[in-house]
Design a protein around this motif. Structure first.
Motif, short mmCIF file in Angstrom:
data_model
loop_
_atom_site.label_atom_id
_atom_site.label_comp_id
_atom_site.label_asym_id
_atom_site.label_seq_id
_atom_site.Cartn_x
_atom_site.Cartn_y
_atom_site.Cartn_z
N SER A 95 0.82 -1.26 -0.12
CA SER A 95 -0.07 -0.15 -0.03
C SER A 95 0.83 1.35 0.03
CB SER A 95 -0.97 -0.12 1.20
OG SER A 95 -1.58 1.32 1.24
N LEU A 96 0.55 2.14 -1.04
CA LEU A 96 1.41 3.39 -1.11
C LEU A 96 0.31 4.38 -0.89
CD1 LEU A 96 3.99 5.13 -1.82
CD2 LEU A 96 3.32 4.73 -4.07
N ALA A 97 0.25 5.08 0.01
CA ALA A 97 -0.77 6.40 0.19
C ALA A 97 -0.24 7.58 -0.60
CB ALA A 97 -0.79 6.69 1.74
N LEU A 98 -1.09 7.87 -1.53
CA LEU A 98 -0.62 9.35 -2.10
C LEU A 98 -2.00 10.39 -2.39
CD1 LEU A 98 1.60 7.92 -5.18
CD2 LEU A 98 2.48 9.01 -3.12
N ASP A 99 -1.56 11.33 -2.17
CA ASP A 99 -3.05 12.23 -2.74
C ASP A 99 -2.51 13.03 -4.09
OD1 ASP A 99 -4.40 14.40 -3.16
OD2 ASP A 99 -4.24 15.59 -1.01
N LEU A 100 -2.80 12.40 -5.32
CA LEU A 100 -2.72 12.42 -6.47
C LEU A 100 -3.22 14.12 -7.06
CD1 LEU A 100 -3.36 9.14 -8.21
CD2 LEU A 100 -1.21 9.97 -7.18
N LYS A 101 -3.71 14.74 -6.21
CA LYS A 101 -4.07 16.20 -6.48
C LYS A 101 -2.82 17.13 -6.12
CE LYS A 101 -9.04 15.52 -6.14
NZ LYS A 101 -10.33 16.18 -5.34
N LYS A 102 -1.93 16.48 -5.38
CA LYS A 102 -0.75 17.04 -4.84
C LYS A 102 0.31 17.01 -6.03
CE LYS A 102 -1.33 17.44 0.27
NZ LYS A 102 -0.44 16.76 1.36
N PRO A 103 0.96 17.71 -6.70
CA PRO A 103 2.08 17.81 -7.62
C PRO A 103 3.12 16.95 -7.06
CG PRO A 103 1.38 20.04 -7.55
CD PRO A 103 0.73 19.38 -6.32
N SER A 104 3.60 16.94 -5.83
CA SER A 104 4.81 16.01 -5.29
C SER A 104 4.17 14.58 -5.35
CB SER A 104 5.01 16.55 -4.02
OG SER A 104 3.96 16.74 -3.12
N ASP A 105 3.05 14.54 -4.82
CA ASP A 105 2.67 13.04 -4.88
C ASP A 105 2.40 12.40 -6.37
OD1 ASP A 105 2.65 13.53 -2.09
OD2 ASP A 105 0.81 12.38 -1.64
N HIS A 106 1.72 13.35 -7.21
CA HIS A 106 1.68 12.89 -8.51
C HIS A 106 2.83 12.60 -9.20
CE1 HIS A 106 0.52 13.05 -12.87
NE2 HIS A 106 -0.63 12.95 -12.40
N SER A 107 4.20 13.32 -8.82
CA SER A 107 5.19 13.02 -9.45
C SER A 107 5.69 11.72 -8.83
CB SER A 107 6.38 14.31 -9.30
OG SER A 107 6.70 14.35 -7.87
N VAL A 108 5.38 11.26 -7.72
CA VAL A 108 5.86 10.03 -7.21
C VAL A 108 5.49 8.75 -7.98
CG1 VAL A 108 5.75 8.48 -5.25
CG2 VAL A 108 6.44 10.86 -4.91
N LEU A 109 3.77 9.11 -8.36
CA LEU A 109 3.17 8.06 -9.14
C LEU A 109 4.06 7.98 -10.42
CD1 LEU A 109 1.08 6.05 -9.85
CD2 LEU A 109 -0.25 8.03 -10.57
N MET A 110 4.25 9.28 -11.25
CA MET A 110 4.82 9.11 -12.42
C MET A 110 6.13 8.54 -12.69
SD MET A 110 2.44 9.92 -14.14
CE MET A 110 2.92 10.28 -15.65
N ARG A 111 7.02 8.54 -11.61
CA ARG A 111 8.31 7.82 -11.33
C ARG A 111 8.12 6.40 -11.17
NH1 ARG A 111 13.38 10.52 -7.71
NH2 ARG A 111 12.79 12.66 -8.19
N LEU A 112 6.94 6.08 -10.36
CA LEU A 112 6.67 4.59 -10.01
C LEU A 112 6.44 4.07 -11.50
CD1 LEU A 112 6.57 2.69 -7.91
CD2 LEU A 112 4.40 3.31 -7.60
N LEU A 113 5.56 4.73 -12.17
CA LEU A 113 5.25 4.11 -13.51
C LEU A 113 6.29 3.91 -14.56
CD1 LEU A 113 1.97 5.99 -14.40
CD2 LEU A 113 2.04 3.93 -13.37
N SER A 114 7.40 4.72 -14.34
CA SER A 114 8.53 4.25 -15.28
C SER A 114 9.22 3.08 -14.97
CB SER A 114 9.67 5.46 -15.08
OG SER A 114 10.34 5.46 -13.87
N ARG A 115 9.03 2.42 -13.78
CA ARG A 115 9.34 1.03 -13.44
C ARG A 115 8.31 0.08 -13.63
NH1 ARG A 115 13.43 1.55 -8.36
NH2 ARG A 115 14.51 3.53 -8.97
#
Length: 417
Positions: A95-115
């Motif tokens: 479980s990874l808790a992210l608020d995807l409306k926050k730019p910083s959390d959205h960028s974490v998701l995009m980094r994760l998708l690269s893997r």
């Protein structure tokens, strides 16, 4: 495939080995070991899909809202305070808790998708596109990514933006017209529309991974799963039964609309389920079970169409015989005649089913509220010399794996994400 995947696999293996060190060392890796799935999921359809991928060894990272998580966590408190739906569909995930409306959390998701190899989402209509997570948005920067979208009605068409709950999809797909007793509509008692959509998402993702593996360019693809289309596929029999405006099957409770005797019959101390499929079985049923061999040639019942047409008369004859017998005695006669039959179990009867016990289909999984029993996935075992073992790791808490996942990405679990 992404060159970073071996690092991801190693991290996942370390977590698994801590939780199940006594069993995992003897298992072969599942066929999806090394595959990373990121899922923006809630409720049942997507979580059921990704749990099956996790069963096969995939690393599944479940992205949840901080604090509250997937709303299915709060459906009930039946499993030591945890929700029954959630425990069923979310083992073996991180479980990874992210608020995807926050730019910083959205960028974490995009980094994760690269893997990642696969992105699964079943958010509200349009939410994924607004977050820039559609296949069209991701294709250029993530060419190997398989994107699977699960929605009620699909990404286009006049129903695209309608909310879709399981009951509503069962209704739209015609399921309610063939269930119940005819007095009022009755839905199937489990989330069958969600389960069908999750199953088709799972099988389509497996096919897409196989296709990508054979593609020299390792290209990903887009998969759109509609709950309505999944449910309508399961309605194939009644649809063809009504071909060219023929009348539909009549709702018949637990009986069959077109085959008789087929369904529940009362005995002296309970209910037995049975089904007759052909004339050979009908003759043996009359002789061995009912003790009335001549009934097989009664002009009212000489073929299935007539038996179905005259079912009320036939049911009275059957129940008259069964009323003087126990359910156990009726089942013994049915078994002697090799007639298909079953007990009418409640859930406690299923928990204690002798066949599941004899085949050793029960194991255990950890949860935030302690150890609970779990059924091994169909077709899988705990693993031996000839098979890979089902992955049966813990059900996660909200955000349980934030620190470990962010560390893999070179980030801190703080505001500087």
């Amino acid at each position: 495939m992404p060159t970073t995947r071996p690092i991801v696999r190693a991290a996942c293996h370390n977590i698994s080995s801590i939780r199940h060190a006594s069993t995992n060392t003897a298992k072969k890796a599942g066929p999806l070991a090394g595959i990373t799935v990121v899922s923006l999921e809630q409720a049942i359809a997507a979580p059921f899909c990704t749990r099956q991928l996790a069963d096969l060894g995939a690393r599944v990272i479940k992205v949840e809202r901080p604090g509250v998580g997937d709303f299915a966590r709060n459906y009930d408190t039946r499993v030591n305070g945890l929700a029954s739906h959630f425990v069923w569909t979310n083992r073996s995930k991180e479980s990874l808790a992210l608020d995807l409306k926050k730019p910083s959390d959205h960028s974490v998701l995009m980094r994760l998708l690269s893997r990642a190899d696969v992105l699964v989402q079943n958010l509200a209509p349009g939410a994924s596109a607004r977050l820039g997570l559609s296949y069209a948005d991701l294709k250029a920067t993530h060419p190997s990514l398989i994107v699977c979208n699960i929605s009620g009605y699909g990404p286009d068409g006049p129903y695209r933006d309608k909310k879709a709950y399981d009951l509503l999809i069962q209704s739209e797909a015609g399921m309610l017209s063939v269930t119940g007793t005819g007095k009022e509509p009755a839905k199937v008692g489990i989330s069958i529309a969600d389960i069908s959509a999750g199953s088709y998402a799972y099988s389509n993702i497996l096919a897409a991974l196989y296709q990508r593996e054979r593609d020299p360019a390792k290209r990903g693809c887009n998969i759109d799963i509609s709950m309505l289309e999944s449910m309508v596929e399961w309605m194939g029999f009644p649809m063809y039964y009504t071909y060219e405006n023929a009348p539909g099957p009549t709702p018949a409770g637990a009986s069959h609309a077109a085959i008789y005797p087929y369904g529940p019959f009362e005995t002296g101390d309970g209910t037995v389920m049975l089904g007759i499929q052909n004339e050979r079985e009908w003759a043996k049923f009359c002789d061995i079970v009912l003790g009335q061999a001549d009934l097989a040639t009664d002009e009212r019942f000489v073929n299935n169409s007539l038996r179905s047409q005259n079912r009320d008369e036939l049911k009275k004859i059957i129940c008259d015989v069964f009323s003087s017998l126990s359910a156990e005695q009726v089942i013994a006669r049915l078994d002697e005649a090799v007639i298909a039959n079953a007990s009418v179990n409640d859930m406690q009867g299923v928990w204690n089913h002798p066949q599941l016990k004899a085949r050793q289909r029960w194991t255990k999984v950890e949860t935030p509220a302690g150890t609970v029993p779990a059924l091994l996935p169909p077709g899988m075992t705990m693993g031996d010399a000839d098979t890979y073992g089902a992955r049966m790791d813990a059900v996660p808490e909200v955000g349980e794996h934030n620190k470990a996942i962010l560390a893999e990405l070179g980030l801190d679990d703080d505001a500087e994400k």
